[in-house]
Write a protein that holds these residues in place. Structure first.
Motif, PDB file in Angstrom:
ATOM      1  N   ASP A 182       0.818  -1.220   0.000  1.00 17.17           N
ATOM      2  CA  ASP A 182       0.000   0.000   0.000  1.00 17.17           C
ATOM      3  C   ASP A 182       0.847   1.265   0.000  1.00 17.17           C
ATOM      4  O   ASP A 182       0.417   2.304  -0.522  1.00 17.17           O
ATOM      5  CB  ASP A 182      -0.930   0.013   1.220  1.00 17.17           C
ATOM      6  CG  ASP A 182      -2.014  -1.047   1.137  1.00 17.17           C
ATOM      7  OD1 ASP A 182      -2.149  -1.667   0.057  1.00 17.17           O
ATOM      8  OD2 ASP A 182      -2.713  -1.264   2.152  1.00 17.17           O
ATOM      9  N   SER A 183       2.039   1.203   0.580  1.00 18.55           N
ATOM     10  CA  SER A 183       2.890   2.392   0.700  1.00 18.55           C
ATOM     11  C   SER A 183       3.895   2.513  -0.430  1.00 18.55           C
ATOM     12  O   SER A 183       4.616   3.521  -0.525  1.00 18.55           O
ATOM     13  CB  SER A 183       3.635   2.371   2.038  1.00 18.55           C
ATOM     14  OG  SER A 183       2.735   2.245   3.122  1.00 18.55           O
ATOM     15  N   GLY A 184       3.983   1.479  -1.273  1.00 17.47           N
ATOM     16  CA  GLY A 184       4.924   1.529  -2.387  1.00 17.47           C
ATOM     17  C   GLY A 184       6.370   1.416  -1.946  1.00 17.47           C
ATOM     18  O   GLY A 184       7.261   2.031  -2.550  1.00 17.47           O
ATOM     19  N   VAL A 185       6.628   0.638  -0.890  1.00 15.71           N
ATOM     20  CA  VAL A 185       7.988   0.455  -0.385  1.00 15.71           C
ATOM     21  C   VAL A 185       8.259  -1.045  -0.246  1.00 15.71           C
ATOM     22  O   VAL A 185       7.362  -1.878  -0.414  1.00 15.71           O
ATOM     23  CB  VAL A 185       8.191   1.156   0.987  1.00 15.71           C
ATOM     24  CG1 VAL A 185       7.999   2.659   0.846  1.00 15.71           C
ATOM     25  CG2 VAL A 185       7.231   0.592   2.028  1.00 15.71           C
ATOM     26  N   SER A 186       9.495  -1.380   0.080  1.00 16.06           N
ATOM     27  CA  SER A 186       9.856  -2.790   0.251  1.00 16.06           C
ATOM     28  C   SER A 186       9.490  -3.270   1.649  1.00 16.06           C
ATOM     29  O   SER A 186       9.307  -2.474   2.580  1.00 16.06           O
ATOM     30  CB  SER A 186      11.357  -2.972   0.018  1.00 16.06           C
ATOM     31  OG  SER A 186      12.088  -2.316   1.049  1.00 16.06           O
ATOM     32  N   VAL A 187       9.424  -4.602   1.797  1.00 13.66           N
ATOM     33  CA  VAL A 187       9.171  -5.195   3.110  1.00 13.66           C
ATOM     34  C   VAL A 187      10.305  -4.848   4.069  1.00 13.66           C
ATOM     35  O   VAL A 187      10.070  -4.557   5.251  1.00 13.66           O
ATOM     36  CB  VAL A 187       9.016  -6.727   2.978  1.00 13.66           C
ATOM     37  CG1 VAL A 187       9.009  -7.394   4.351  1.00 13.66           C
ATOM     38  CG2 VAL A 187       7.736  -7.071   2.215  1.00 13.66           C
ATOM     39  N   ASP A 188      11.538  -4.850   3.551  1.00 15.39           N
ATOM     40  CA  ASP A 188      12.686  -4.505   4.393  1.00 15.39           C
ATOM     41  C   ASP A 188      12.571  -3.082   4.934  1.00 15.39           C
ATOM     42  O   ASP A 188      12.949  -2.814   6.080  1.00 15.39           O
ATOM     43  CB  ASP A 188      13.988  -4.646   3.605  1.00 15.39           C
ATOM     44  CG  ASP A 188      14.353  -6.102   3.350  1.00 15.39           C
ATOM     45  OD1 ASP A 188      13.821  -6.970   4.071  1.00 15.39           O
ATOM     46  OD2 ASP A 188      15.147  -6.368   2.427  1.00 15.39           O
ATOM     47  N   PHE A 189      12.039  -2.177   4.120  1.00 14.84           N
ATOM     48  CA  PHE A 189      11.854  -0.793   4.555  1.00 14.84           C
ATOM     49  C   PHE A 189      10.866  -0.732   5.727  1.00 14.84           C
ATOM     50  O   PHE A 189      11.091  -0.048   6.720  1.00 14.84           O
ATOM     51  CB  PHE A 189      11.349   0.063   3.388  1.00 14.84           C
ATOM     52  CG  PHE A 189      11.161   1.520   3.711  1.00 14.84           C
ATOM     53  CD1 PHE A 189      12.211   2.411   3.617  1.00 14.84           C
ATOM     54  CD2 PHE A 189       9.917   2.008   4.118  1.00 14.84           C
ATOM     55  CE1 PHE A 189      12.042   3.758   3.914  1.00 14.84           C
ATOM     56  CE2 PHE A 189       9.735   3.342   4.413  1.00 14.84           C
ATOM     57  CZ  PHE A 189      10.812   4.227   4.308  1.00 14.84           C
ATOM     58  N   VAL A 190       9.781  -1.477   5.593  1.00 12.58           N
ATOM     59  CA  VAL A 190       8.767  -1.505   6.658  1.00 12.58           C
ATOM     60  C   VAL A 190       9.362  -2.100   7.933  1.00 12.58           C
ATOM     61  O   VAL A 190       9.139  -1.580   9.040  1.00 12.58           O
ATOM     62  CB  VAL A 190       7.529  -2.315   6.216  1.00 12.58           C
ATOM     63  CG1 VAL A 190       6.508  -2.383   7.362  1.00 12.58           C
ATOM     64  CG2 VAL A 190       6.887  -1.682   4.991  1.00 12.58           C
TER      65      VAL A 190
END
Length: 284
Positions: free
Chosen positions: A266-274
Motif C-alpha cells: 500500500d505504501s509503495g515500499v519494500s518489506v525490508d523498509f517496513v
C-alpha cells in the motif's frame, strides 16, 4: 537540458542571451508586443533592477527573471518556470502587487494615471484549466466584463502549444514555437520565419557554432551551476518523499491492522523498509 547546435531559449543562459540582451532589445521588444497582443510597436525598453527587498521585516523579498519598462512607462515582470508549479499564479500575484506597491510608495502617481503592469509567466508545464496555451487575465466582474486593465497577468504554457510550422501565422505563434523547438531543430530544418530579423538575432545568440571562447566558457559555467542546482533540488525532493513514506508506514504500523506485506504494498515500499521502520519504533 540536452543541447544540440542551439542552446534552448528556456534555459538560464538562453533566456538571458535573448530576452535579457541589454545590448540588443529587438527580440525582447517584439516578444513583449506579441505576448500582450498589442498592435503598437514597443520602441524602447529600459532594464530595471530585477530584485526587490521586503517592504517590512516580516514580508518576503524576491527576484524576477527579468524586469523592464517601455517608453510609455508600462512595467513588465518576466518569470520562467521549467518544473511543475501548481501555485505559480500566487507567486505572480505576489510579484505584481509588490511592483504596484512600489509605485504607490514612491508617490509618483495619481490613480488616474497609474502605469500598466504586465506579469508574464512562461511555463514548461501546465497549471491552468484552459486548453489554450496563451492566457491573458484582468480583473473582471462575474459576468466576465473587464473592471480594470492596469494590471494584467499573462501566462504561456509551452506544453499546450502543438501547432505545426504550416499553421503558424502570428508573432506569438512564432515566439512560442521557437522557444519550444529551437534546441531540437537541425539547421537544415529552419522554418522560413526564423529569418525574420527579430528571431534571427536571438537565434544567432544561441548558435553554439558562433560562440566566442569567452561565451563558451561562460555557458559551461552556467550549465555546470544549473546541473548542481538540479541535483540539489532532486535530493530535496527524494528526502521529502522518503519522509512522507516513513511517516505513512509508521502510522500504519501503529494502527496494527495490516500485515507487513500489506503495508509495504500500500505504501509503495519494500518489506525490508517496513521492517526497518518497525525496529525503530520498537527501540523508541
Amino acid at each position: 537540458m540536452e543541447t544540440g547546435v542551439y542552446i534552448p531559449i528556456i534555459s538560464d543562459y538562453g533566456f538571458k542571451a535573448t530576452f535579457g540582451n541589454e545590448a540588443d532589445s529587438l527580440f525582447l521588444r517584439t516578444a513583449l508586443q506579441a505576448l500582450i497582443k498589442s498592435d503598437t510597436p514597443i520602441r524602447e525598453v529600459h532594464f530595471d533592477k530585477n530584485s526587490f527587498e521586503a517592504l517590512t521585516i516580516d514580508s518576503r523579498s524576491g527576484i524576477f527573471d527579468l524586469a523592464c519598462t517601455d517608453e510609455n512607462g508600462s512595467q513588465f515582470i518576466f518569470e520562467m518556470q521549467l518544473g511543475l508549479a501548481p501555485h505559480f499564479v500566487q507567486r505572480m500575484k505576489f510579484y505584481a502587487l509588490h511592483k504596484f506597491n512600489t509605485i504607490v510608495e514612491r508617490g509618483e502617481f495619481d490613480y488616474a494615471n497609474l502605469p500598466k503592469i504586465y506579469a508574464i509567466a512562461i511555463l514548461a508545464k501546465n497549471i491552468l484549466p484552459m486548453t489554450h496555451f496563451h492566457t491573458v487575465a484582468n480583473l473582471r466582474s462575474e459576468e466576465g466584463k473587464i473592471i480594470d486593465t492596469q494590471m494584467t497577468f499573462i501566462t504561456v504554457e509551452l506544453a499546450k502549444f502543438n501547432k505545426q510550422v504550416a499553421e503558424i501565422e502570428s508573432d506569438l505563434d512564432k515566439l512560442v514555437y521557437t522557444m519550444k523547438t529551437l534546441h531540437t531543430t537541425e539547421p537544415t530544418q529552419y522554418p522560413a520565419f526564423w529569418n525574420e530579423e527579430w528571431l534571427k538575432r536571438a537565434i544567432d545568440e544561441l548558435d553554439t557554432r558562433k560562440m566566442t571562447p569567452e561565451e563558451r566558457a561562460y555557458f559551461a559555467r552556467v550549465t555546470a551551476a544549473n546541473a548542481e542546482a538540479v541535483k540539489a533540488e532532486k535530493q530535496k525532493i527524494q528526502e521529502a518523499e522518503m519522509s512522507i513514506k516513513t511517516e505513512t508506514v509508521a502510522k500504519l504500523l501503529k494502527r496494527g491492522k495490516l500485515t507487513i506485506e500489506e503495508i509495504a504494498e500500500d505504501s509503495g515500499v519494500s518489506v525490508d523498509f517496513v521492517l526497518e521502520i518497525q525496529r525503530g519504533l520498537f527501540k523508541k
